[in-house]
Motif scaffolding. Structure first.
Motif, short mmCIF file in Angstrom:
data_model
loop_
_atom_site.label_atom_id
_atom_site.label_comp_id
_atom_site.label_asym_id
_atom_site.label_seq_id
_atom_site.Cartn_x
_atom_site.Cartn_y
_atom_site.Cartn_z
N ARG A 1 -10.56 9.44 -1.70
CA ARG A 1 -9.77 9.90 -0.55
C ARG A 1 -9.59 11.41 -0.48
O ARG A 1 -9.27 11.93 0.59
CB ARG A 1 -8.38 9.24 -0.58
CG ARG A 1 -8.39 7.73 -0.48
CD ARG A 1 -8.93 7.25 0.85
NE ARG A 1 -8.05 7.59 1.93
CZ ARG A 1 -7.12 6.76 2.44
NH1 ARG A 1 -6.98 5.55 1.95
NH2 ARG A 1 -6.35 7.14 3.43
N PRO B 1 -7.39 2.59 -2.66
CA PRO B 1 -8.03 2.92 -1.37
C PRO B 1 -8.51 1.70 -0.59
O PRO B 1 -8.65 1.78 0.63
CB PRO B 1 -9.21 3.81 -1.80
CG PRO B 1 -8.83 4.36 -3.13
CD PRO B 1 -8.04 3.27 -3.80
N ASP B 2 -8.77 0.59 -1.26
CA ASP B 2 -9.26 -0.60 -0.57
C ASP B 2 -8.17 -1.35 0.19
O ASP B 2 -8.47 -2.36 0.83
CB ASP B 2 -9.91 -1.57 -1.58
CG ASP B 2 -11.21 -1.01 -2.13
OD1 ASP B 2 -11.78 -0.10 -1.49
OD2 ASP B 2 -11.65 -1.47 -3.20
N HIS B 3 -6.94 -0.87 0.12
CA HIS B 3 -5.83 -1.58 0.76
C HIS B 3 -5.31 -0.84 1.99
O HIS B 3 -4.10 -0.83 2.26
CB HIS B 3 -4.70 -1.79 -0.25
CG HIS B 3 -4.98 -2.88 -1.24
ND1 HIS B 3 -4.25 -4.05 -1.29
CD2 HIS B 3 -5.93 -3.00 -2.21
CE1 HIS B 3 -4.72 -4.83 -2.26
NE2 HIS B 3 -5.73 -4.20 -2.82
N ASP B 4 -6.21 -0.25 2.76
CA ASP B 4 -5.80 0.49 3.95
C ASP B 4 -5.02 -0.37 4.94
O ASP B 4 -4.13 0.12 5.65
CB ASP B 4 -7.03 1.07 4.66
CG ASP B 4 -7.47 2.39 4.03
OD1 ASP B 4 -6.68 2.98 3.29
OD2 ASP B 4 -8.61 2.81 4.28
N LYS B 5 -5.35 -1.66 5.02
CA LYS B 5 -4.68 -2.54 5.99
C LYS B 5 -3.18 -2.65 5.71
O LYS B 5 -2.41 -3.03 6.60
CB LYS B 5 -5.33 -3.91 5.98
CG LYS B 5 -6.75 -3.92 6.56
CD LYS B 5 -7.31 -5.33 6.60
CE LYS B 5 -8.71 -5.33 7.20
NZ LYS B 5 -9.29 -6.71 7.25
N ARG B 6 -2.79 -2.35 4.51
CA ARG B 6 -1.36 -2.38 4.17
C ARG B 6 -0.62 -1.14 4.68
O ARG B 6 0.61 -1.09 4.62
CB ARG B 6 -1.18 -2.45 2.66
CG ARG B 6 -1.58 -3.77 2.01
CD ARG B 6 -1.27 -3.72 0.52
NE ARG B 6 -1.56 -4.95 -0.19
CZ ARG B 6 -0.72 -5.96 -0.33
NH1 ARG B 6 0.48 -5.88 0.23
NH2 ARG B 6 -1.05 -7.03 -1.00
N SER B 7 -1.36 -0.11 5.15
CA SER B 7 -0.74 1.18 5.49
C SER B 7 0.11 1.66 4.32
O SER B 7 1.32 1.89 4.45
CB SER B 7 0.11 1.07 6.76
OG SER B 7 -0.66 0.63 7.84
N TYR C 1 1.98 12.79 9.41
CA TYR C 1 2.60 11.48 9.23
C TYR C 1 4.09 11.59 8.93
O TYR C 1 4.88 10.67 9.24
CB TYR C 1 1.90 10.72 8.09
CG TYR C 1 2.12 11.30 6.73
CD1 TYR C 1 3.17 10.88 5.93
CD2 TYR C 1 1.30 12.31 6.24
CE1 TYR C 1 3.40 11.43 4.68
CE2 TYR C 1 1.52 12.87 4.99
CZ TYR C 1 2.56 12.42 4.22
OH TYR C 1 2.78 12.99 2.98
#
Length: 238
Positions: free
Chosen positions: A114, A173-179, A214
């Motif tokens: 990232r 990094p593989d858990h982007d869907k969790r925000s 953000y």
């Protein structure tokens, strides 16, 4: 204890490529050189820390860096933020007082995937933990694990008498869907509320730096502008 200040030489800004950076550094003659109470007072005036060094931007030609803090007692998550909380309802939160054995691997993976363009690349966990550590205040590590006890995210925080200060967060990094970045801040705000603390400090907001924007989504918040805290309230569209 006498508080003195020094100014660093100018160097290339790490956030705005066209700007030169200069820092105002706080120095004490006491032993220990700083306390959590004094550091919180300095936070209120725009300072941050790196290991034992306490500093704030002091640039000649730029005032883009603005300290930002969330007003924890007044915060209520928006609809989209509540969805993020629900996505992470399966995670277990724990607080550690020192880095755990599996932190190094997650930190390295996060930086490699990232932040190859950042100052922490290539990742050096020992240097990072030294940067987080502090001789005059207890650093804490808020971690989140999935139902299989896999480490998903870690936030490094300072616990102060009336506030929490977020230093750094790294995650899978593989858990982007969790925000995960959003969720970590929401969880730290809730931790402030549980501990009856007024503020969550999120470091510096730089509107011209996309990586920083953000932070402004967590309202109500205050920015330090011209040595005064200016309040921003939640948009009715959120």
């Amino acid at each position: 204890m006498t508080l003195q200040f020094g100014v660093t030489r100018e160097s290339q800004c790490g956030y705005l490529s066209q700007q030169q950076e200069r820092l105002l550094v706080a120095v004490t003659d006491g032993n220990p050189p700083m306390t959590a109470e004094l550091y919180e007072h300095l936070l209120e005036h725009g300072f941050r820390r790196s290991h034992n060094d306490v500093y704030r931007p002091y640039c000649r030609l730029c005032q883009a860096c603005q300290s930002l803090r969330v007003l924890a007692p007044e915060f209520r998550p928006s609809r989209s933020q509540r969805r993020v909380i629900n996505k992470n309802a399966d995670l277990t939160q724990r607080i550690a007082t020192k880095p755990q054995p599996d932190y190094d691997q997650l930190f390295c993976r996060f930086i490699e995937l990232r932040h190859k363009d950042g100052a922490m690349y290539p990742p050096d966990p020992d240097s990072f933990w030294h940067w987080c550590d502090c001789d005059w205040m207890q650093t804490q590590f808020v971690e989140w694990r999935d139902p299989n006890d896999k480490l998903i995210m870690v936030s490094v925080i300072d616990t102060l008498p009336n506030a929490l200060s977020a230093m750094y967060t790294f995650f899978e990094p593989d858990h982007d869907k969790r925000s995960p970045g959003t969720f970590s801040i929401l969880a730290l705000i809730e931790l402030c509320q549980q501990q009856n603390k007024d503020y969550l400090y999120l470091g510096y907001q730089i509107d011209a730096c996309n990586k920083m924007n953000y932070k402004a989504k967590f309202t109500p918040n205050e920015r330090l502008i011209g040595n005064q805290w200016k309040k921003a309230v939640k948009s009715p569209t959120l």
